[in-house]
Design a protein around this motif. Structure first.
Motif, PDB file in Angstrom:
ATOM      1  N   ILE A   7      37.438   0.876 -40.959  1.00 12.86           N
ATOM      2  CA  ILE A   7      37.118  -0.142 -41.376  1.00 12.86           C
ATOM      3  C   ILE A   7      36.697   0.698 -42.859  1.00 12.86           C
ATOM      4  N   GLY A   8      36.388   2.108 -42.601  1.00 11.31           N
ATOM      5  CA  GLY A   8      36.078   2.323 -44.006  1.00 11.31           C
ATOM      6  C   GLY A   8      37.660   3.375 -44.677  1.00 11.31           C
TER       7      GLY A   8
ATOM      8  N   SER B   7      44.733  -6.919 -43.365  1.00 14.29           N
ATOM      9  CA  SER B   7      43.759  -8.142 -42.685  1.00 14.29           C
ATOM     10  C   SER B   7      42.316  -8.466 -44.407  1.00 14.29           C
ATOM     11  N   PHE B   8      42.817  -7.620 -45.135  1.00 12.94           N
ATOM     12  CA  PHE B   8      41.345  -6.858 -46.330  1.00 12.94           C
ATOM     13  C   PHE B   8      42.434  -8.553 -47.024  1.00 12.94           C
TER      14      PHE B   8
ATOM     15  N   ILE C 136      34.624  -9.494 -48.268  1.00  9.53           N
ATOM     16  CA  ILE C 136      36.406  -9.153 -48.303  1.00  9.53           C
ATOM     17  C   ILE C 136      36.147  -9.075 -46.224  1.00  9.53           C
ATOM     18  N   LEU C 137      34.949  -8.510 -46.042  1.00  8.64           N
ATOM     19  CA  LEU C 137      34.927  -8.570 -44.015  1.00  8.64           C
ATOM     20  C   LEU C 137      34.226  -9.428 -43.423  1.00  8.64           C
TER      21      LEU C 137
ATOM     22  N   ASN D 121      39.035 -11.837 -37.800  1.00 12.69           N
ATOM     23  CA  ASN D 121      39.748 -12.441 -36.764  1.00 12.69           C
ATOM     24  C   ASN D 121      40.892 -10.758 -37.127  1.00 12.69           C
ATOM     25  N   GLY D 122      41.051 -10.754 -37.863  1.00 13.92           N
ATOM     26  CA  GLY D 122      41.741  -9.135 -38.497  1.00 13.92           C
ATOM     27  C   GLY D 122      41.546  -8.126 -37.936  1.00 13.92           C
ATOM     28  N   ILE D 123      39.969  -7.797 -38.506  1.00 15.91           N
ATOM     29  CA  ILE D 123      39.180  -6.834 -37.554  1.00 15.91           C
ATOM     30  C   ILE D 123      38.797  -7.301 -35.523  1.00 15.91           C
TER      31      ILE D 123
END
Length: 282
Positions: free
Chosen positions: A81-82, A160-161, A187-188, A193-195
């Motif tokens: 994620i970072g 996704s972002f 954004i998060l 769903n993408g995450i």
């Protein structure tokens, strides 16, 4: 004419792929029938593995697989994620393109290379410096698997972002939000769903890996009590079982392991398909 031909080729390829998948599953199921006939299915699924005592349960391998895979996700999630957030927030296109190509290249690195690095570097480090058992353990395998699945998760998170509507980001800009605030509050939340899709694909790859677990997990078919214990995963079990009698329950157990792996993969693919249809690539 060409368009119809291409569509026909794609349809035939898809149809054949589906047929092959079902044939493999049917093959595993048929060869695993003796397990269902000679004993309770749940006894094989939940009991220990000890051929000397006529115990052929795959519960230790199932537990080892689940623990290693979940730990790998836990280790790789914040890094993924970072890193993906860095690509979205940093506007230097030359740098981001270079790093993204580097991540794509890392997808082609064979798992055996990660296993070799684990044996040469990570295991001696854990064993000699940190005094963590023999080094062949759940912890070692999960750390290496987190490195293996991170590139896949990063690329999915980036897409996704970037799929978050730009109007949302511009609205935060009008409110004077900085980059971190836009990432955390816009954004998060709009990339759930993408995450989840990235986590599902990462989990599938972690569960399906054979070489890393085979090389560094220790291959001990026992119930683990701590993350420094050696374990055997389902994929390693399939690779390691060598029975002289192919009709023995010991040999048939690998088909049960294959059925479980197939079922897990089917569930993961179904989840990804549902998410893709529901929200596209978001």
């Amino acid at each position: 004419m060409i368009e119809k031909f291409v569509k026909g080729i794609l349809f035939v390829s898809t149809f054949l792929s589906v047929i092959v998948v079902f044939i493999i599953f049917f093959f595993l199921f048929v060869l695993g029938i003796p397990i269902f006939k000679k004993g309770d299915f749940f006894a094989f699924l939940l009991s220990a593995w000890n051929p000397k005592m006529d115990l052929y349960g795959i519960a230790p391998m199932l537990i080892g697989t689940v623990i290693i895979s979940i730990l790998a996700l836990i280790f790789s999630l914040p890094i993924s994620i970072g890193t993906a957030g860095f690509f979205v927030l940093i506007k230097n296109r030359l740098l981001t393109n270079f790093l993204k190509n580097l991540i794509r290249f890392s997808l082609a690195i064979p798992p055996v290379i990660y296993g070799f690095i684990g044996i040469v570097v990570l295991i001696p480090l854990l064993r000699d410096f940190f005094q963590i058992g023999s080094g062949f353990s759940i912890l070692t395998a999960s750390l290496l698997l987190s490195m293996l699945i991170a590139p896949t998760m990063i690329l999915i998170f980036i897409d996704s972002f970037k799929a978050v509507p730009q109007s949302y980001v511009l609205a935060m800009d009008s409110m004077g939000a900085n980059r971190i605030q836009k990432f955390l509050y816009v954004i998060l939340p709009n990339s759930k769903n993408g995450i989840f899709k990235g986590l599902t694909l990462g989990l599938s790859r972690a569960i399906g890996d054979t070489l890393i677990a085979l090389m560094v997990a220790g291959n001990s078919p026992q119930f683990p009590t701590k993350i420094t214990d050696s374990v055997r995963t389902l994929t390693s079990h399939i690779a390691l079982v060598k029975a002289s009698d192919i009709d023995s329950l010991e040999f048939r157990s690998i088909y049960l392991a294959g059925i479980i792996l197939y079922t897990i993969t089917l569930i993961n693919v179904s989840i990804i398909y549902h998410l893709t249809r529901e929200r596209g690539l978001s």
